[in-house]
Write a protein that holds these residues in place. Structure first.
Motif, PDB file in Angstrom:
ATOM      1  N   TRP A   4       0.838  -1.197   0.000  1.00  0.00           N
ATOM      2  CA  TRP A   4       0.000   0.000   0.000  1.00  0.00           C
ATOM      3  C   TRP A   4       0.871   1.245   0.000  1.00  0.00           C
ATOM      4  O   TRP A   4       1.888   1.312   0.680  1.00  0.00           O
ATOM      5  N   LYS A   5       0.484   2.233  -0.799  1.00  0.00           N
ATOM      6  CA  LYS A   5       1.168   3.515  -0.809  1.00  0.00           C
ATOM      7  C   LYS A   5       0.140   4.623  -0.608  1.00  0.00           C
ATOM      8  O   LYS A   5      -0.979   4.534  -1.105  1.00  0.00           O
ATOM      9  N   VAL A   6       0.554   5.667   0.099  1.00  0.00           N
ATOM     10  CA  VAL A   6      -0.360   6.760   0.366  1.00  0.00           C
ATOM     11  C   VAL A   6      -0.738   7.465  -0.928  1.00  0.00           C
ATOM     12  O   VAL A   6       0.091   7.715  -1.794  1.00  0.00           O
ATOM     13  N   ASN A   7      -2.020   7.733  -1.086  1.00  0.00           N
ATOM     14  CA  ASN A   7      -2.534   8.503  -2.211  1.00  0.00           C
ATOM     15  C   ASN A   7      -2.427   9.980  -1.851  1.00  0.00           C
ATOM     16  O   ASN A   7      -3.076  10.444  -0.913  1.00  0.00           O
ATOM     17  N   VAL A   8      -1.593  10.726  -2.571  1.00  0.00           N
ATOM     18  CA  VAL A   8      -1.364  12.111  -2.186  1.00  0.00           C
ATOM     19  C   VAL A   8      -2.279  13.082  -2.927  1.00  0.00           C
ATOM     20  O   VAL A   8      -2.061  14.285  -2.895  1.00  0.00           O
ATOM     21  N   ASP A   9      -3.290  12.573  -3.597  1.00  0.00           N
ATOM     22  CA  ASP A   9      -4.303  13.456  -4.149  1.00  0.00           C
ATOM     23  C   ASP A   9      -5.026  14.142  -2.994  1.00  0.00           C
ATOM     24  O   ASP A   9      -5.659  13.495  -2.168  1.00  0.00           O
ATOM     25  N   LYS A  10      -4.898  15.454  -2.912  1.00  0.00           N
ATOM     26  CA  LYS A  10      -5.381  16.205  -1.747  1.00  0.00           C
ATOM     27  C   LYS A  10      -6.862  15.968  -1.475  1.00  0.00           C
ATOM     28  O   LYS A  10      -7.262  15.663  -0.335  1.00  0.00           O
ATOM     29  N   LYS A  11      -7.670  16.084  -2.501  1.00  0.00           N
ATOM     30  CA  LYS A  11      -9.113  15.938  -2.317  1.00  0.00           C
ATOM     31  C   LYS A  11      -9.474  14.554  -1.819  1.00  0.00           C
ATOM     32  O   LYS A  11     -10.246  14.389  -0.858  1.00  0.00           O
ATOM     33  N   GLU A  12      -8.902  13.529  -2.462  1.00  0.00           N
ATOM     34  CA  GLU A  12      -9.208  12.150  -2.059  1.00  0.00           C
ATOM     35  C   GLU A  12      -8.681  11.843  -0.669  1.00  0.00           C
ATOM     36  O   GLU A  12      -9.337  11.161   0.127  1.00  0.00           O
ATOM     37  N   LEU A  13      -7.494  12.357  -0.353  1.00  0.00           N
ATOM     38  CA  LEU A  13      -6.907  12.095   0.953  1.00  0.00           C
ATOM     39  C   LEU A  13      -7.766  12.684   2.061  1.00  0.00           C
ATOM     40  O   LEU A  13      -8.047  12.028   3.076  1.00  0.00           O
ATOM     41  N   LEU A  14      -8.206  13.916   1.872  1.00  0.00           N
ATOM     42  CA  LEU A  14      -9.010  14.577   2.904  1.00  0.00           C
ATOM     43  C   LEU A  14     -10.407  13.971   3.031  1.00  0.00           C
ATOM     44  O   LEU A  14     -11.052  14.106   4.077  1.00  0.00           O
TER      45      LEU A  14
END
Length: 363
Positions: A4-14
Protein backbone atom coordinates in the motif's frame (compact mmCIF):
# COMPACT_ATOMS: atom_id res chain seq x y z
CA UNK A 1 -0.63 -8.69 1.14
CA UNK A 2 -0.38 -6.15 -1.66
CA UNK A 3 1.89 -3.18 -0.95
CA UNK A 4 0.00 0.00 0.00
CA UNK A 5 1.17 3.52 -0.81
CA UNK A 6 -0.36 6.76 0.37
CA UNK A 7 -2.53 8.50 -2.21
CA UNK A 8 -1.36 12.11 -2.19
CA UNK A 9 -4.30 13.46 -4.15
CA UNK A 10 -5.38 16.20 -1.75
CA UNK A 11 -9.11 15.94 -2.32
CA UNK A 12 -9.21 12.15 -2.06
CA UNK A 13 -6.91 12.10 0.95
CA UNK A 14 -9.01 14.58 2.90
CA UNK A 15 -12.14 12.58 2.10
CA UNK A 16 -10.68 9.56 3.89
CA UNK A 17 -8.81 11.12 6.83
CA UNK A 18 -9.74 13.16 9.86
CA UNK A 19 -6.06 14.01 10.37
CA UNK A 20 -2.99 13.73 8.12
CA UNK A 21 -1.16 12.29 11.15
CA UNK A 22 -2.86 8.98 10.29
CA UNK A 23 -0.49 8.57 7.31
CA UNK A 24 2.38 11.02 7.92
CA UNK A 25 3.64 14.15 9.61
CA UNK A 26 5.96 15.39 12.35
CA UNK A 27 6.21 14.39 16.01
CA UNK A 28 8.33 16.58 18.30
CA UNK A 29 9.53 15.28 21.67
CA UNK A 30 12.40 15.19 24.15
CA UNK A 31 14.46 12.16 25.19
CA UNK A 32 14.46 11.36 28.90
CA UNK A 33 17.07 8.69 29.70
CA UNK A 34 20.81 8.25 30.02
CA UNK A 35 23.30 10.47 28.26
CA UNK A 36 20.63 11.41 25.69
CA UNK A 37 18.42 12.99 28.35
CA UNK A 38 17.22 16.41 27.26
CA UNK A 39 17.95 15.99 23.55
CA UNK A 40 15.09 17.35 21.46
CA UNK A 41 14.01 15.23 18.47
CA UNK A 42 11.47 15.30 15.66
CA UNK A 43 10.24 12.14 13.92
CA UNK A 44 9.35 12.58 10.25
CA UNK A 45 6.92 10.13 8.61
CA UNK A 46 6.52 10.70 4.87
CA UNK A 47 3.87 8.05 4.11
CA UNK A 48 6.14 6.69 1.36
CA UNK A 49 7.91 4.23 3.64
CA UNK A 50 10.71 6.72 4.42
CA UNK A 51 10.95 7.72 8.08
CA UNK A 52 13.75 9.60 9.81
CA UNK A 53 14.53 11.56 12.97
CA UNK A 54 15.84 15.13 13.08
CA UNK A 55 17.74 16.21 16.21
CA UNK A 56 17.34 19.90 17.08
CA UNK A 57 19.23 18.96 20.24
CA UNK A 58 22.26 18.03 18.11
CA UNK A 59 22.73 20.59 15.31
CA UNK A 60 19.53 19.61 13.47
CA UNK A 61 21.39 16.48 12.34
CA UNK A 62 19.63 13.23 11.40
CA UNK A 63 19.54 10.11 13.54
CA UNK A 64 17.78 6.85 12.60
CA UNK A 65 16.57 6.59 9.00
CA UNK A 66 14.47 3.68 7.73
CA UNK A 67 12.59 2.72 4.60
CA UNK A 68 9.69 0.29 4.93
CA UNK A 69 11.22 -0.72 8.26
CA UNK A 70 14.66 -1.43 6.73
CA UNK A 71 17.52 0.51 8.39
CA UNK A 72 19.32 2.83 6.00
CA UNK A 73 21.60 4.66 8.44
CA UNK A 74 24.33 3.37 10.76
CA UNK A 75 24.14 3.70 14.55
CA UNK A 76 27.35 3.54 16.56
CA UNK A 77 27.92 1.89 19.92
CA UNK A 78 28.55 5.34 21.40
CA UNK A 79 24.79 5.92 21.00
CA UNK A 80 23.06 9.27 21.05
CA UNK A 81 24.21 11.71 23.72
CA UNK A 82 23.45 15.26 24.72
CA UNK A 83 25.78 17.82 23.21
CA UNK A 84 27.01 18.55 26.73
CA UNK A 85 29.04 15.32 26.55
CA UNK A 86 31.39 16.70 23.90
CA UNK A 87 35.01 15.81 24.71
CA UNK A 88 36.81 17.99 22.22
CA UNK A 89 40.46 17.08 22.82
CA UNK A 90 42.22 14.71 20.46
CA UNK A 91 40.02 11.88 19.18
CA UNK A 92 37.58 12.00 22.13
CA UNK A 93 34.85 13.38 19.82
CA UNK A 94 34.27 9.71 18.97
CA UNK A 95 32.81 9.10 22.45
CA UNK A 96 29.68 11.00 21.43
CA UNK A 97 29.62 10.14 17.72
CA UNK A 98 26.31 8.28 17.44
CA UNK A 99 26.57 8.03 13.64
CA UNK A 100 23.04 8.48 12.35
CA UNK A 101 22.13 9.49 8.84
CA UNK A 102 23.97 12.79 9.19
CA UNK A 103 26.55 14.24 11.55
CA UNK A 104 27.73 17.72 10.53
CA UNK A 105 31.46 18.32 11.04
CA UNK A 106 33.02 21.79 11.36
CA UNK A 107 33.30 24.75 11.52
CA UNK A 108 36.70 24.98 13.17
CA UNK A 109 37.98 21.58 12.05
CA UNK A 110 37.22 18.66 9.75
CA UNK A 111 39.57 15.76 10.20
CA UNK A 112 42.14 14.77 12.79
CA UNK A 113 43.36 16.78 15.78
CA UNK A 114 45.78 19.63 15.14
CA UNK A 115 47.03 22.93 16.56
CA UNK A 116 47.17 26.50 15.32
CA UNK A 117 48.39 29.78 16.77
CA UNK A 118 45.42 32.13 17.17
CA UNK A 119 45.10 35.78 18.13
CA UNK A 120 44.14 36.12 21.83
CA UNK A 121 43.79 32.35 22.27
CA UNK A 122 47.44 31.56 21.63
CA UNK A 123 48.19 27.96 20.64
CA UNK A 124 44.73 26.50 19.97
CA UNK A 125 44.02 22.75 20.04
CA UNK A 126 41.45 21.54 17.53
CA UNK A 127 39.94 18.15 18.22
CA UNK A 128 38.56 15.69 15.67
CA UNK A 129 35.81 17.21 13.47
CA UNK A 130 35.16 20.34 15.52
CA UNK A 131 32.26 21.15 17.84
CA UNK A 132 29.37 21.98 15.46
CA UNK A 133 27.60 18.59 15.73
CA UNK A 134 27.12 19.11 19.48
CA UNK A 135 25.50 22.56 19.34
CA UNK A 136 21.74 22.50 20.04
CA UNK A 137 19.41 24.48 17.80
CA UNK A 138 17.48 27.61 18.76
CA UNK A 139 14.48 29.14 17.01
CA UNK A 140 13.25 25.64 16.13
CA UNK A 141 10.12 25.66 13.99
CA UNK A 142 8.15 22.63 12.76
CA UNK A 143 5.53 23.15 10.06
CA UNK A 144 3.11 20.94 8.15
CA UNK A 145 0.92 22.49 5.49
CA UNK A 146 -0.48 22.13 2.00
CA UNK A 147 1.33 24.05 -0.73
CA UNK A 148 -0.96 23.59 -3.69
CA UNK A 149 -1.43 19.85 -4.04
CA UNK A 150 1.66 18.92 -1.99
CA UNK A 151 1.70 18.30 1.76
CA UNK A 152 5.02 19.76 2.90
CA UNK A 153 6.80 19.16 6.22
CA UNK A 154 9.68 21.40 7.30
CA UNK A 155 11.91 21.63 10.37
CA UNK A 156 13.98 24.77 10.80
CA UNK A 157 16.59 25.71 13.38
CA UNK A 158 19.66 27.84 14.02
CA UNK A 159 23.06 26.94 15.47
CA UNK A 160 25.63 29.51 16.56
CA UNK A 161 29.33 28.72 17.05
CA UNK A 162 30.84 31.69 18.85
CA UNK A 163 33.33 32.78 21.49
CA UNK A 164 34.45 36.00 23.15
CA UNK A 165 37.46 37.23 21.11
CA UNK A 166 36.62 34.46 18.61
CA UNK A 167 34.34 33.47 15.77
CA UNK A 168 30.62 34.22 15.39
CA UNK A 169 29.32 31.82 12.75
CA UNK A 170 25.64 31.01 12.38
CA UNK A 171 24.12 28.01 10.62
CA UNK A 172 20.45 28.23 9.65
CA UNK A 173 19.16 24.83 8.53
CA UNK A 174 15.92 23.79 6.85
CA UNK A 175 14.99 20.14 6.33
CA UNK A 176 12.07 19.48 4.01
CA UNK A 177 10.07 16.34 3.27
CA UNK A 178 6.85 15.81 1.33
CA UNK A 179 4.01 13.40 1.89
CA UNK A 180 4.32 10.43 -0.45
CA UNK A 181 7.91 11.23 -1.47
CA UNK A 182 10.80 8.96 -0.52
CA UNK A 183 13.34 11.75 -0.33
CA UNK A 184 14.24 14.77 1.75
CA UNK A 185 16.07 18.03 1.15
CA UNK A 186 18.59 19.76 3.40
CA UNK A 187 19.26 23.47 2.90
CA UNK A 188 21.94 25.27 4.94
CA UNK A 189 22.72 28.98 5.11
CA UNK A 190 25.95 29.84 6.95
CA UNK A 191 26.72 33.45 7.82
CA UNK A 192 29.72 35.10 9.40
CA UNK A 193 28.18 37.57 11.85
CA UNK A 194 31.59 38.50 13.23
CA UNK A 195 33.99 41.23 12.17
CA UNK A 196 36.97 39.18 11.02
CA UNK A 197 37.37 36.50 8.36
CA UNK A 198 36.92 33.01 9.83
CA UNK A 199 37.97 29.58 8.60
CA UNK A 200 35.06 27.52 7.32
CA UNK A 201 35.51 23.76 7.31
CA UNK A 202 32.33 21.89 6.47
CA UNK A 203 31.76 18.16 6.09
CA UNK A 204 28.40 16.36 5.84
CA UNK A 205 29.19 12.99 7.45
CA UNK A 206 26.38 10.82 5.99
CA UNK A 207 26.48 7.26 7.29
CA UNK A 208 24.98 4.19 5.61
CA UNK A 209 24.76 0.85 7.39
CA UNK A 210 23.53 -2.73 7.33
CA UNK A 211 21.51 -4.22 5.67
CA UNK A 212 21.62 -1.63 2.86
CA UNK A 213 25.40 -1.91 3.21
CA UNK A 214 26.57 -5.50 2.78
CA UNK A 215 28.90 -7.60 0.66
CA UNK A 216 26.13 -7.42 -1.99
CA UNK A 217 26.32 -3.61 -2.20
CA UNK A 218 28.04 -1.40 -4.76
CA UNK A 219 29.01 2.26 -4.64
CA UNK A 220 28.09 4.07 -7.84
CA UNK A 221 30.19 7.19 -8.52
CA UNK A 222 31.57 8.92 -11.59
CA UNK A 223 34.92 10.33 -10.56
CA UNK A 224 37.41 12.16 -12.71
CA UNK A 225 40.09 11.32 -10.17
CA UNK A 226 40.31 9.30 -6.96
CA UNK A 227 43.09 9.19 -4.40
CA UNK A 228 43.53 7.26 -1.21
CA UNK A 229 44.01 9.04 2.08
CA UNK A 230 46.92 6.75 2.96
CA UNK A 231 49.12 4.02 1.49
CA UNK A 232 46.69 1.20 2.41
CA UNK A 233 43.81 2.92 0.63
CA UNK A 234 46.06 3.59 -2.36
CA UNK A 235 46.98 -0.10 -2.56
CA UNK A 236 43.27 -1.06 -2.58
CA UNK A 237 42.15 1.67 -4.97
CA UNK A 238 40.39 -0.79 -7.25
CA UNK A 239 38.18 -1.94 -4.36
CA UNK A 240 36.80 1.46 -3.33
CA UNK A 241 33.29 0.61 -4.57
CA UNK A 242 33.17 -2.97 -3.25
CA UNK A 243 32.36 -4.28 0.22
CA UNK A 244 32.86 -7.43 2.26
CA UNK A 245 31.62 -9.01 5.47
CA UNK A 246 32.66 -7.38 8.77
CA UNK A 247 36.25 -8.24 9.72
CA UNK A 248 37.88 -8.29 13.13
CA UNK A 249 39.77 -5.04 13.82
CA UNK A 250 39.52 -3.94 10.20
CA UNK A 251 41.00 -0.48 9.68
CA UNK A 252 39.22 2.25 7.78
CA UNK A 253 39.85 3.06 4.13
CA UNK A 254 39.30 6.65 2.99
CA UNK A 255 39.10 7.85 -0.60
CA UNK A 256 38.84 11.38 -1.95
CA UNK A 257 36.74 11.68 -5.12
CA UNK A 258 36.69 14.47 -7.69
CA UNK A 259 33.19 13.92 -9.04
CA UNK A 260 32.04 14.63 -12.56
CA UNK A 261 29.00 16.86 -12.89
CA UNK A 262 26.35 17.99 -15.34
CA UNK A 263 26.54 21.38 -17.07
CA UNK A 264 25.17 23.15 -13.99
CA UNK A 265 27.66 21.57 -11.61
CA UNK A 266 25.19 19.07 -10.13
CA UNK A 267 26.40 15.59 -9.27
CA UNK A 268 24.97 12.38 -7.89
CA UNK A 269 26.27 9.28 -6.11
CA UNK A 270 24.47 6.13 -4.96
CA UNK A 271 24.86 3.08 -2.77
CA UNK A 272 22.83 0.19 -4.18
CA UNK A 273 22.07 -3.33 -2.99
CA UNK A 274 20.70 -5.35 -5.87
CA UNK A 275 19.88 -8.34 -3.66
CA UNK A 276 17.52 -6.13 -1.61
CA UNK A 277 16.54 -4.16 -4.74
CA UNK A 278 17.18 -1.08 -2.63
CA UNK A 279 19.47 1.91 -2.74
CA UNK A 280 20.02 5.49 -1.64
CA UNK A 281 21.42 8.39 -3.62
CA UNK A 282 22.79 11.82 -2.77
CA UNK A 283 22.56 14.85 -5.03
CA UNK A 284 24.47 18.09 -4.50
CA UNK A 285 26.32 20.79 -6.41
CA UNK A 286 30.12 20.86 -6.67
CA UNK A 287 30.16 24.65 -6.69
CA UNK A 288 28.85 24.45 -3.12
CA UNK A 289 30.51 21.22 -2.03
CA UNK A 290 33.53 20.48 -4.22
CA UNK A 291 34.85 17.50 -2.23
CA UNK A 292 33.52 13.99 -1.62
CA UNK A 293 35.13 11.78 0.99
CA UNK A 294 34.35 8.07 1.09
CA UNK A 295 34.83 6.57 4.57
CA UNK A 296 34.84 2.79 4.15
CA UNK A 297 34.79 1.15 7.59
CA UNK A 298 34.05 -2.58 7.52
CA UNK A 299 34.99 -3.74 11.01
CA UNK A 300 32.90 -5.80 13.41
CA UNK A 301 30.24 -3.54 15.02
CA UNK A 302 31.63 -0.59 13.05
CA UNK A 303 30.28 -1.58 9.66
CA UNK A 304 29.56 1.67 7.88
CA UNK A 305 30.02 3.58 4.64
CA UNK A 306 30.37 7.31 5.09
CA UNK A 307 29.61 9.39 2.00
CA UNK A 308 30.72 12.88 2.95
CA UNK A 309 30.24 15.92 0.72
CA UNK A 310 32.16 18.94 1.95
CA UNK A 311 34.03 22.10 1.08
CA UNK A 312 37.19 20.30 2.19
CA UNK A 313 38.36 16.72 2.69
CA UNK A 314 38.84 15.75 6.36
CA UNK A 315 42.59 16.29 6.40
CA UNK A 316 42.49 18.61 9.41
CA UNK A 317 42.64 22.39 9.68
CA UNK A 318 46.44 22.63 9.86
CA UNK A 319 47.06 20.49 6.76
CA UNK A 320 44.29 22.26 4.83
CA UNK A 321 45.98 25.56 5.62
CA UNK A 322 49.40 24.25 4.57
CA UNK A 323 47.94 23.05 1.26
CA UNK A 324 46.10 26.35 0.69
CA UNK A 325 42.75 24.53 0.82
CA UNK A 326 41.35 26.36 3.84
CA UNK A 327 38.27 28.40 2.93
CA UNK A 328 37.49 31.62 4.79
CA UNK A 329 34.19 33.38 5.27
CA UNK A 330 34.46 37.16 5.29
CA UNK A 331 32.45 39.34 7.72
CA UNK A 332 28.83 39.37 6.56
CA UNK A 333 29.49 36.74 3.90
CA UNK A 334 26.91 33.97 3.39
CA UNK A 335 27.59 30.42 2.19
CA UNK A 336 24.75 28.11 1.07
CA UNK A 337 24.59 24.36 0.54
CA UNK A 338 21.90 21.92 -0.62
CA UNK A 339 21.78 18.12 -0.40
CA UNK A 340 19.03 15.76 -1.52
CA UNK A 341 18.76 12.17 -0.27
CA UNK A 342 16.50 9.84 -2.23
CA UNK A 343 15.60 6.20 -1.62
CA UNK A 344 15.79 3.94 -4.68
CA UNK A 345 13.22 1.15 -4.67
CA UNK A 346 13.28 -1.65 -7.23
CA UNK A 347 15.46 -2.64 -10.20
CA UNK A 348 14.15 0.12 -12.48
CA UNK A 349 15.05 2.92 -10.06
CA UNK A 350 18.45 1.38 -9.31
CA UNK A 351 19.24 1.12 -13.04
CA UNK A 352 17.98 4.65 -13.77
CA UNK A 353 20.16 6.15 -11.03
CA UNK A 354 23.22 4.24 -12.20
CA UNK A 355 22.64 5.35 -15.80
CA UNK A 356 22.25 8.98 -14.74
CA UNK A 357 25.50 8.84 -12.76
CA UNK A 358 27.36 7.20 -15.65
CA UNK A 359 26.24 10.01 -18.01
CA UNK A 360 27.81 12.74 -15.88
CA UNK A 361 30.74 14.34 -17.68
CA UNK A 362 33.53 16.80 -17.11
CA UNK A 363 32.39 20.41 -17.09
Amino acid sequence: MKEWKVNVDKKELLRHLGSISQVGGLKRYELTEGRAKGVEAVDVVTGSGLEFTVLPGRCMDLNCTRYKGIPISWQSKAELTSGAYLEREGMEWLRSFYGGMLTTCGFSNAGGPCQEERRIFGLQNYGLHGRLAHIPATQVCCKEHWIGEEYVMTIEGQMRQSAVHGENLVLRRTITAKLGKKKFWLHDVIENEGHTAEALLLLYHMNFGYPLLSEKSRLIVNSGAIRGADSIAEQEMGLYGQFHEPMHLQNERCYFHELRTDEEGNTRIALINEELELGASLKFNREQLPCLTEWKMLAESEYVLGLEPGNVNPIGRAQAKEQNKLQYLEPGEIYKTDIELEILDGPEELAAAENEIERLGDR
